[in-house]
Design an enzyme around this catalytic site. Structure first.
Site, PDB file in Angstrom:
ATOM      1  N   LYS A   1     -32.585  -9.687  21.610  1.00  0.00           N
ATOM      2  CA  LYS A   1     -33.345  -8.476  20.983  1.00  0.00           C
ATOM      3  C   LYS A   1     -34.943  -8.446  21.716  1.00  0.00           C
ATOM      4  O   LYS A   1     -34.861  -8.923  22.677  1.00  0.00           O
ATOM      5  CB  LYS A   1     -33.446  -8.346  19.567  1.00  0.00           C
ATOM      6  CG  LYS A   1     -32.162  -8.292  18.884  1.00  0.00           C
ATOM      7  CD  LYS A   1     -31.863  -8.058  17.521  1.00  0.00           C
ATOM      8  CE  LYS A   1     -30.397  -8.034  16.937  1.00  0.00           C
ATOM      9  NZ  LYS A   1     -30.530  -7.524  15.746  1.00  0.00           N
TER      10      LYS A   1
ATOM     11  N   HIS B   1     -25.830  -0.534  20.930  1.00  0.00           N
ATOM     12  CA  HIS B   1     -26.382  -1.250  19.736  1.00  0.00           C
ATOM     13  C   HIS B   1     -26.769  -0.339  18.637  1.00  0.00           C
ATOM     14  O   HIS B   1     -27.461   0.651  19.162  1.00  0.00           O
ATOM     15  CB  HIS B   1     -27.099  -2.327  20.080  1.00  0.00           C
ATOM     16  CG  HIS B   1     -27.334  -3.500  19.094  1.00  0.00           C
ATOM     17  ND1 HIS B   1     -28.402  -3.081  17.856  1.00  0.00           N
ATOM     18  CD2 HIS B   1     -26.901  -4.642  18.978  1.00  0.00           C
ATOM     19  CE1 HIS B   1     -28.267  -4.141  17.181  1.00  0.00           C
ATOM     20  NE2 HIS B   1     -27.488  -5.031  17.675  1.00  0.00           N
TER      21      HIS B   1
ATOM     22  N   SER C   1     -25.214 -10.744  10.952  1.00  0.00           N
ATOM     23  CA  SER C   1     -25.581 -12.020  10.102  1.00  0.00           C
ATOM     24  C   SER C   1     -24.517 -13.154  10.430  1.00  0.00           C
ATOM     25  O   SER C   1     -24.298 -13.831   9.370  1.00  0.00           O
ATOM     26  CB  SER C   1     -25.520 -11.603   8.640  1.00  0.00           C
ATOM     27  OG  SER C   1     -26.751 -10.841   8.544  1.00  0.00           O
TER      28      SER C   1
HETATM   29  P1  PGA Z   1     -27.855 -10.587  13.535  1.00  0.00           P
HETATM   30  O1  PGA Z   1     -27.796  -9.468  14.611  1.00  0.00           O
HETATM   31  O2  PGA Z   1     -26.901 -11.854  13.907  1.00  0.00           O
HETATM   32  O3  PGA Z   1     -29.278 -11.085  13.382  1.00  0.00           O
HETATM   33  O4  PGA Z   1     -27.388  -9.933  12.062  1.00  0.00           O
HETATM   34  C1  PGA Z   1     -26.512  -8.974  15.386  1.00  0.00           C
HETATM   35  C2  PGA Z   1     -26.860  -8.180  16.308  1.00  0.00           C
HETATM   36  O5  PGA Z   1     -27.642  -7.215  16.011  1.00  0.00           O
HETATM   37  O6  PGA Z   1     -26.167  -8.024  17.229  1.00  0.00           O
END
Ligand code: PGA
Length: 252
Positions: free
Chosen positions: A11, A94, A212
């Site tokens: 991200k 996404h 997560s």
């Molecule tokens: P996260 O993000 O593992 O922090 O929940 C997953 C993603 O957005 O691809």
């Protein structure tokens, strides 16, 4: 036999210095002949640096691409630009881009076509909101996203791309889908692919879970028959946790 994938999604995290520190640490630890497909999807500013330093078994991806070939689109990056710096993958659709940057199913579809034209492997995200999950409409919602995303693609193109099922309510919330919820929805997505493109394509395509994922829940998720790997945000930011996920996948 589907080769497992662990794809990190950084991200909007990591400066160039931080990205270089990470890649050096990960290169040392990812086994050369590991059969897990290990991908790091990084911000555009560090893609070239990472490609130059990627280890033998680490691949680099972008987090977005524009649907047009070139033009007056200030701030955007084309598939040709990504291909030209040596990027191999690109995340498309996404939920954060759908939510904050008005990315529609139609745009997602155009971006997939454009990426494939330049030899990039799309990692296509789908997933329902909490209200869909609670209303029991997860399956029709996700099916519609899959159909629209893949519109106009041939079987060989579909087989080569990667899907990621990411329930929006599980992203960055610490609230993972249960192994069973994740597996059931991914099995449903696979059945949708079988309906549209035939059983062989459905058996070949990799479908990841995201939301997560961490070092504590990865093994349970990967033990499920339909889950071929993970798209990981938070737990992909530190070499140690990212490497544990890769290691868990190498035991699948
Ligand atoms: P996260 O993000 O593992 O922090 O929940 C997953 C993603 O957005 O691809």
């Amino acid at each position: 036999m589907r080769r497992p994938v662990i794809a990190g999604n950084w991200k909007m995290f990591k400066t160039r210095d931080e990205a270089l520190q990470f890649i050096y640490a990960v290169n040392l630890e990812v086994p050369k002949k590991d059969y897990v497909e290990t991908v790091i999807c990084a911000p555009a500013t560090v893609l070239r640096d990472l490609v130059k330093r990627q280890g033998e078994n680490v691949r680099i991806g972008a987090q977005n691409v524009h649907e047009q070939t070139e033009g007056a689109f200030t701030g955007e990056i084309s598939a040709a630009m990504l291909e030209n710096v040596g990027v191999d993958y690109v995340i498309i659709g996404h939920s954060e881009r759908r939510q904050h940057f008005s990315e529609t199913d139609e745009k997602v579809n155009l971006k997939i076509h454009q990426s494939l034209r330049y030899g990039l492997i799309p990692i296509v995200c789908v997933g329902e909101s909490l209200s869909d999950r609670e209303a029991g409409t997860t399956e029709p919602f996700v099916k519609n996203q899959v159909i629209k995303a893949l519109n106009g693609l041939g079987s060989t193109q579909v087989e080569a791309l990667i899907l990621a099922y990411e329930p929006i309510w599980a992203i960055g919330t610490g609230r993972t889908a249960t192994n069973e919820q994740a597996n059931d929805t991914i099995a449903f997505i696979r059945a949708t692919i079988a309906e549209l493109y035939g059983q062989t394509v459905a058996d070949q395509i990799r479908i990841l879970y995201g939301g997560s994922v961490n070092t504590g829940n990865i093994e349970g998720l990967l033990a499920e028959p339909h889950i071929d790997g993970a798209l990981v945000g938070g737990a992909s930011l530190q070499p140690k946790s990212f490497l544990s996920l890769v290691k868990a996948a190498s035991e699948k």
